[in-house]
Write a protein that holds these residues in place. Sequence first.
Motif, short mmCIF file in Angstrom:
data_model
loop_
_atom_site.label_atom_id
_atom_site.label_comp_id
_atom_site.label_asym_id
_atom_site.label_seq_id
_atom_site.Cartn_x
_atom_site.Cartn_y
_atom_site.Cartn_z
N ARG A 1 0.84 -1.19 0.00
CA ARG A 1 0.00 0.00 0.00
C ARG A 1 0.88 1.25 0.00
O ARG A 1 0.60 2.22 -0.72
N PHE A 2 1.95 1.25 0.81
CA PHE A 2 2.87 2.39 0.85
C PHE A 2 3.53 2.57 -0.52
O PHE A 2 3.65 3.69 -1.02
N PHE A 3 3.98 1.44 -1.10
CA PHE A 3 4.60 1.50 -2.42
C PHE A 3 3.62 2.07 -3.45
O PHE A 3 3.99 2.92 -4.29
N TYR A 4 2.37 1.64 -3.40
CA TYR A 4 1.34 2.09 -4.35
C TYR A 4 1.18 3.60 -4.31
O TYR A 4 1.12 4.26 -5.35
N TYR A 5 1.13 4.15 -3.12
CA TYR A 5 0.94 5.60 -3.00
C TYR A 5 2.18 6.37 -3.48
O TYR A 5 2.07 7.43 -4.11
N VAL A 6 3.37 5.85 -3.17
CA VAL A 6 4.60 6.52 -3.63
C VAL A 6 4.67 6.47 -5.15
O VAL A 6 4.98 7.48 -5.81
N ALA A 7 4.37 5.31 -5.74
CA ALA A 7 4.42 5.16 -7.19
C ALA A 7 3.37 6.03 -7.87
O ALA A 7 3.63 6.61 -8.94
N ASN B 1 4.73 9.64 -7.27
CA ASN B 1 6.16 9.86 -7.53
C ASN B 1 6.80 10.69 -6.42
O ASN B 1 7.70 11.50 -6.67
N SER B 2 6.33 10.48 -5.19
CA SER B 2 6.84 11.32 -4.11
C SER B 2 6.59 10.64 -2.76
O SER B 2 5.46 10.24 -2.47
N VAL B 3 7.65 10.55 -1.98
CA VAL B 3 7.50 10.05 -0.61
C VAL B 3 6.72 11.05 0.23
O VAL B 3 5.90 10.68 1.06
N THR B 4 6.98 12.32 -0.01
CA THR B 4 6.31 13.38 0.77
C THR B 4 4.80 13.34 0.58
O THR B 4 4.04 13.35 1.56
N LEU C 1 12.95 -0.84 -6.89
CA LEU C 1 11.65 -0.41 -7.40
C LEU C 1 11.67 1.03 -7.91
O LEU C 1 10.85 1.41 -8.74
N PHE C 2 12.61 1.80 -7.40
CA PHE C 2 12.72 3.21 -7.80
C PHE C 2 14.17 3.55 -8.11
O PHE C 2 15.09 3.04 -7.47
N ASN C 3 14.35 4.44 -9.07
CA ASN C 3 15.62 5.11 -9.28
C ASN C 3 15.45 6.55 -8.83
O ASN C 3 14.38 7.15 -9.02
N ARG C 4 16.47 7.08 -8.24
CA ARG C 4 16.41 8.47 -7.79
C ARG C 4 17.17 9.34 -8.79
O ARG C 4 18.39 9.25 -8.90
N VAL C 5 16.41 10.09 -9.57
CA VAL C 5 16.98 10.92 -10.64
C VAL C 5 16.71 12.38 -10.33
O VAL C 5 15.56 12.81 -10.26
N ASN C 6 17.78 13.14 -10.12
CA ASN C 6 17.65 14.58 -9.80
C ASN C 6 16.67 14.79 -8.64
O ASN C 6 15.75 15.62 -8.72
N LYS C 7 16.86 14.03 -7.60
CA LYS C 7 16.05 14.12 -6.38
C LYS C 7 14.58 13.73 -6.59
O LYS C 7 13.73 14.00 -5.74
N LYS C 8 14.29 13.08 -7.75
CA LYS C 8 12.95 12.60 -8.02
C LYS C 8 12.94 11.08 -8.09
O LYS C 8 13.94 10.47 -8.47
#
Length: 296
Positions: free
Chosen positions: A11-17, A20-23, A51-58
């Motif tokens: 569920r946490f992953f779903y919301y982040v995806a 596109n933001s942890v915040t 599951l994620f790549n961090r590109v330019n802080k995104k």
Amino acid sequence: MIEKISLNSLRFFYYVAEHNSVTLASQKLFVTQSAVSKQIKNLEDALGVSLFNRVNKKLVLTANGNLLFSCCQQIFAKLDDCLVDLTRQDHRKKQLVLSCEPTISMKWLIPRLAEFNSLNYGFEIVLLTDGGAVDFQGKSIDIALRRNDFEWDQNIFHEKIIEEYIVAVRNPRTEPTNTLLLTSSRPNFWHHINKSKLVSSEILSYETMVLEHFYLCIEGCLAGLGTAIVSIFMVEKELSHHFLELIHPPMADSSSYHLLSYHPFYEDERKVVFKNWLKKEMLNSKIQFMQTLQCV
């Protein structure tokens, strides 16, 4: 590995995806950003993939992340639908939808529904007023109270509740008229009464005025428009308060009230409870009516 993955982490992953933001995910989930990040880290460790790549802080979904997100979209959508259905089913179980003829509803049933609901059977009656053939599925009707003056489908389950008794009534405070108030809601009613000679020849000789429903006939009778032939279950209050008087005693008209159901009664305990209550109440009404006549 799979048993280590919690639904909560998905569920946490779903919301982040989705955002596109942890915040933003933390705001939607009402938790801290660190809690979201920890769940994502635990999920990646359990799956053994990024599951994620961090590109330019995104955050950008990896190929594996996109695959998991697509699965989550399908699963959570189905889960939401399932939860909505469960909620609706629980709500429906608390309500039993009853279709009943308008005048019996107004004059007999509605005054007793508060008493029925006070018995705390765990459900309440939702009343729809209608007569004739019943559209159980189209109108989501559970049961229907009808007289057997029409043919219902042979697959409909039904149980007799009580015989019908009719009386002729008038307003004692107004000048008598030679008008008989009839209803168009029971097209064969007058023909049957006339043919069976259920009332006196004098009443049968009256001129007729046709109104749409029995309750209009009763209101017309109260207004002094004429005499009305109605069910004993329709004029309890009017007779007990002497608003109307009998000019012809009760007569069984060979019809009866039946409770109808699209499914067997025994499959739904609520239907059995209401059916038994209805039989008892209508029988008590008949007995009290007859006892009142003997005291007059």
